[in-house]
Enzyme design. Structure first.
Site, PDB file in Angstrom:
ATOM      1  N   TYR A 195      12.824  55.106  80.271  1.00  0.00           N
ATOM      2  CA  TYR A 195      12.068  56.351  80.109  1.00  0.00           C
ATOM      3  C   TYR A 195      10.875  56.378  81.068  1.00  0.00           C
ATOM      4  O   TYR A 195      10.636  57.375  81.765  1.00  0.00           O
ATOM      5  CB  TYR A 195      11.599  56.448  78.657  1.00  0.00           C
ATOM      6  CG  TYR A 195      10.957  57.754  78.257  1.00  0.00           C
ATOM      7  CD1 TYR A 195      11.733  58.831  77.819  1.00  0.00           C
ATOM      8  CD2 TYR A 195       9.575  57.920  78.289  1.00  0.00           C
ATOM      9  CE1 TYR A 195      11.146  60.020  77.421  1.00  0.00           C
ATOM     10  CE2 TYR A 195       8.975  59.112  77.896  1.00  0.00           C
ATOM     11  CZ  TYR A 195       9.766  60.159  77.461  1.00  0.00           C
ATOM     12  OH  TYR A 195       9.179  61.339  77.064  1.00  0.00           O
ATOM     13  N   SER A 239       5.764  63.449  81.192  1.00  0.00           N
ATOM     14  CA  SER A 239       5.234  62.748  80.019  1.00  0.00           C
ATOM     15  C   SER A 239       3.991  61.989  80.452  1.00  0.00           C
ATOM     16  O   SER A 239       3.826  61.679  81.643  1.00  0.00           O
ATOM     17  CB  SER A 239       6.285  61.752  79.526  1.00  0.00           C
ATOM     18  OG  SER A 239       5.731  60.833  78.609  1.00  0.00           O
TER      19      SER A 239
HETATM   20  P1  NAD Z   1      13.773  67.013  71.270  1.00  0.00           P
HETATM   21  O1  NAD Z   1      14.608  65.855  70.891  1.00  0.00           O
HETATM   22  O2  NAD Z   1      13.132  67.859  70.196  1.00  0.00           O
HETATM   23  O3  NAD Z   1      14.583  67.985  72.211  1.00  0.00           O
HETATM   24  C1  NAD Z   1      15.403  67.493  73.227  1.00  0.00           C
HETATM   25  C2  NAD Z   1      16.289  68.603  73.712  1.00  0.00           C
HETATM   26  O4  NAD Z   1      17.144  68.074  74.727  1.00  0.00           O
HETATM   27  C3  NAD Z   1      17.209  69.157  72.612  1.00  0.00           C
HETATM   28  O5  NAD Z   1      17.388  70.544  72.828  1.00  0.00           O
HETATM   29  C4  NAD Z   1      18.509  68.405  72.863  1.00  0.00           C
HETATM   30  O6  NAD Z   1      19.656  69.066  72.361  1.00  0.00           O
HETATM   31  C5  NAD Z   1      18.499  68.352  74.376  1.00  0.00           C
HETATM   32  N1  NAD Z   1      19.358  67.316  74.915  1.00  0.00           N
HETATM   33  C6  NAD Z   1      19.435  66.018  74.544  1.00  0.00           C
HETATM   34  N2  NAD Z   1      20.372  65.381  75.261  1.00  0.00           N
HETATM   35  C7  NAD Z   1      20.899  66.321  76.106  1.00  0.00           C
HETATM   36  C8  NAD Z   1      21.908  66.294  77.090  1.00  0.00           C
HETATM   37  N3  NAD Z   1      22.589  65.167  77.365  1.00  0.00           N
HETATM   38  N4  NAD Z   1      22.195  67.426  77.758  1.00  0.00           N
HETATM   39  C9  NAD Z   1      21.538  68.574  77.467  1.00  0.00           C
HETATM   40  N5  NAD Z   1      20.567  68.663  76.558  1.00  0.00           N
HETATM   41  C10 NAD Z   1      20.257  67.546  75.886  1.00  0.00           C
HETATM   42  O7  NAD Z   1      12.679  66.429  72.243  1.00  0.00           O
HETATM   43  P2  NAD Z   1      11.229  66.919  72.735  1.00  0.00           P
HETATM   44  O8  NAD Z   1      10.241  65.995  72.148  1.00  0.00           O
HETATM   45  O9  NAD Z   1      11.066  68.386  72.587  1.00  0.00           O
HETATM   46  O10 NAD Z   1      11.356  66.526  74.270  1.00  0.00           O
HETATM   47  C11 NAD Z   1      11.497  67.440  75.305  1.00  0.00           C
HETATM   48  C12 NAD Z   1      10.992  66.823  76.586  1.00  0.00           C
HETATM   49  O11 NAD Z   1       9.611  66.494  76.426  1.00  0.00           O
HETATM   50  C13 NAD Z   1      11.694  65.529  76.993  1.00  0.00           C
HETATM   51  O12 NAD Z   1      11.885  65.504  78.388  1.00  0.00           O
HETATM   52  C14 NAD Z   1      10.700  64.472  76.568  1.00  0.00           C
HETATM   53  O13 NAD Z   1      10.842  63.285  77.326  1.00  0.00           O
HETATM   54  C15 NAD Z   1       9.406  65.167  76.848  1.00  0.00           C
HETATM   55  N6  NAD Z   1       8.254  64.620  76.141  1.00  0.00           N
HETATM   56  C16 NAD Z   1       8.205  64.592  74.786  1.00  0.00           C
HETATM   57  C17 NAD Z   1       7.105  64.054  74.157  1.00  0.00           C
HETATM   58  C18 NAD Z   1       6.976  63.996  72.669  1.00  0.00           C
HETATM   59  O14 NAD Z   1       6.063  63.313  72.192  1.00  0.00           O
HETATM   60  N7  NAD Z   1       7.806  64.666  71.913  1.00  0.00           N
HETATM   61  C19 NAD Z   1       6.055  63.547  74.917  1.00  0.00           C
HETATM   62  C20 NAD Z   1       6.139  63.579  76.294  1.00  0.00           C
HETATM   63  C21 NAD Z   1       7.248  64.116  76.894  1.00  0.00           C
END
Ligand code: NAD
Length: 251
Positions: free
Chosen positions: A146, A133
Site C-alpha cells: 500500500y 493517502s
Molecule cells: P472503501 O473500501 O469504502 O471503497 C473502496 C471502493 O473500491 C469500493 O467502491 C470498492 O467496491 C472498490 N473496489 C475495490 N476493489 C476494486 C477493484 N478490484 N476494482 C474496482 N473497484 C474496486 O474504501 P475507502 O476508504 O473509501 O477508500 C477509497 C480510496 O481512499 C482508496 O484508494 C484508499 O486507499 C484511499 N484512502 C482511504 C483512507 C481511509 O482511511 N479510509 C485513507 C487514505 C486513503
C-alpha cells in the site's frame, strides 16, 4: 452547478470516499459514471439517486479497465479512487496480494489516465484526481504494498501534471489520513493479528495515534477538495499532493 456538461468517472465509487466524491460532483451538475463492487440492488439504487451509469470493471484487470473506458465514452474528470489494503509483515506478504494492491492502487490510475488523456486534450480541459493517502508521504509498518503504491501514485501524479500542463488538464492527489470507511474497518482484524493488539488498541494506538486531531476524517471533507480541484480557480493547482489528515504528515 459549475460542472454541468462535464462527465466524471469515479473509480471505487460504490462505497466510502469514492461515493462521497461522486455525490459531490453530481451535486455540481456533473454526469457521473460509477465503478466498484457491491450488491446489485444497492448499486441500482445509487445509479437512480445520481442519474448515473455503473461499470462493474475489476480494475486489477487491464482488459476490464480498457472496456470500462471504451464504454464510458468521453470523460472530462477522472477520479482514480478505487483502492485496497493488505496488512502483513514483508516476509509473509502473499505475492498475489502484493500484485493486486499495486495493480489496483497504482497501475489502474496509469491505465485510466492514458486512455482518458487523448479526449481531454482534444477538448482542452481535464481533471485527473487521484485519491492517494497520508501513506503517499509517510510509511507505516506492515503496509509495504500500500505504501509503495501510494508513494507511486504521488509520483505518477507529478509526472502527469508536468506532461499535461499546457493542455488545460491538471493532475493532483488528495491524501487523506484515516477516514472512517469500510476499508479502514476491514483492516482492523489483520492489524490486531500482526501487532497482537485488541480492537480498541488498534483504533486508539495505531489508527488515531497518527492523527493529531484524534478523530477520523469524514468522507465529505475529502469530496470537497475534489470539487475544488475541478473549479477553474484551481487551474494552477497542478501536481499537488493535498493532505486531509488532521496534521498527521505535518509531524
Ligand atoms: P472503501 O473500501 O469504502 O471503497 C473502496 C471502493 O473500491 C469500493 O467502491 C470498492 O467496491 C472498490 N473496489 C475495490 N476493489 C476494486 C477493484 N478490484 N476494482 C474496482 N473497484 C474496486 O474504501 P475507502 O476508504 O473509501 O477508500 C477509497 C480510496 O481512499 C482508496 O484508494 C484508499 O486507499 C484511499 N484512502 C482511504 C483512507 C481511509 O482511511 N479510509 C485513507 C487514505 C486513503
Amino acid at each position: 452547478m459549475f460542472l454541468e456538461g462535464k462527465r466524471a468517472l469515479v473509480t471505487g465509487s460504490t462505497s466510502g470516499i469514492g461515493l462521497a466524491i461522486a455525490r459531490a460532483l453530481r451535486a455540481e451538475g456533473a454526469q457521473v459514471i460509477l465503478n466498484g463492487f457491491g450488491e446489485a440492488d444497492a448499486i441500482a439504487d445509487l445509479c437512480q439517486e445520481l442519474g448515473a451509469t455503473h461499470s462493474p470493471a475489476d480494475l486489477t484487470d487491464v482488459g476490464q479497465i480498457e472496456q470500462m473506458m471504451a464504454e464510458a465514452g468521453p470523460v472530462d474528470i477522472i477520479v482514480n479512487n478505487a483502492g485496497m489494503q493488505f496488512v502483513s509483515p514483508v516476509e509473509d506478504f502473499p505475492v498475489d496480494r502484493w500484485d493486486l494492491v499495486i495493480a489496483l492502487n497504482l497501475s489502474a490510475a496509469f491505465h485510466t489516465a492514458r486512455l482518458a488523456i487523448p479526449g481531454m486534450k482534444a477538448r482542452g480541459w481535464g481533471r485527473i484526481i487521484n485519491t492517494a493517502s497520508a501513506h503517499s508521504l509517510t510509511a507505516s509498518p506492515f503496509k509495504s504494498a500500500y505504501v509503495a503504491a501510494k508513494h507511486g501514485i504521488a509520483g505518477l501524479t507529478k509526472t502527469l501534471a508536468l506532461e499535461l500542463a499546457q493542455d488545460g488538464i491538471t493532475a493532483n492527489c488528495i491524501s487523506p489520513g484515516y477516514v472512517w470507511t469500510p476499508l479502514v474497518e476491514n483492516q482492523i482484524p489483520d492489524t490486531m493479528k500482526a501487532r497482537g493488539m485488541t480492537r480498541e488498541q488498534v483504533m486508539n494506538d495505531v489508527l488515531l495515534a497518527k492523527q493529531p486531531t484524534k478523530k477520523f476524517v469524514q468522507v465529505d471533507e475529502v469530496a470537497a477538495v475534489a470539487v475544488f480541484l475541478c473549479r477553474d480557480e484551481a487551474q494552477n493547482v497542478n501536481g499537488a499532493n493535498w493532505s486531509v489528515d488532521g496534521g498527521w504528515t505535518a509531524e
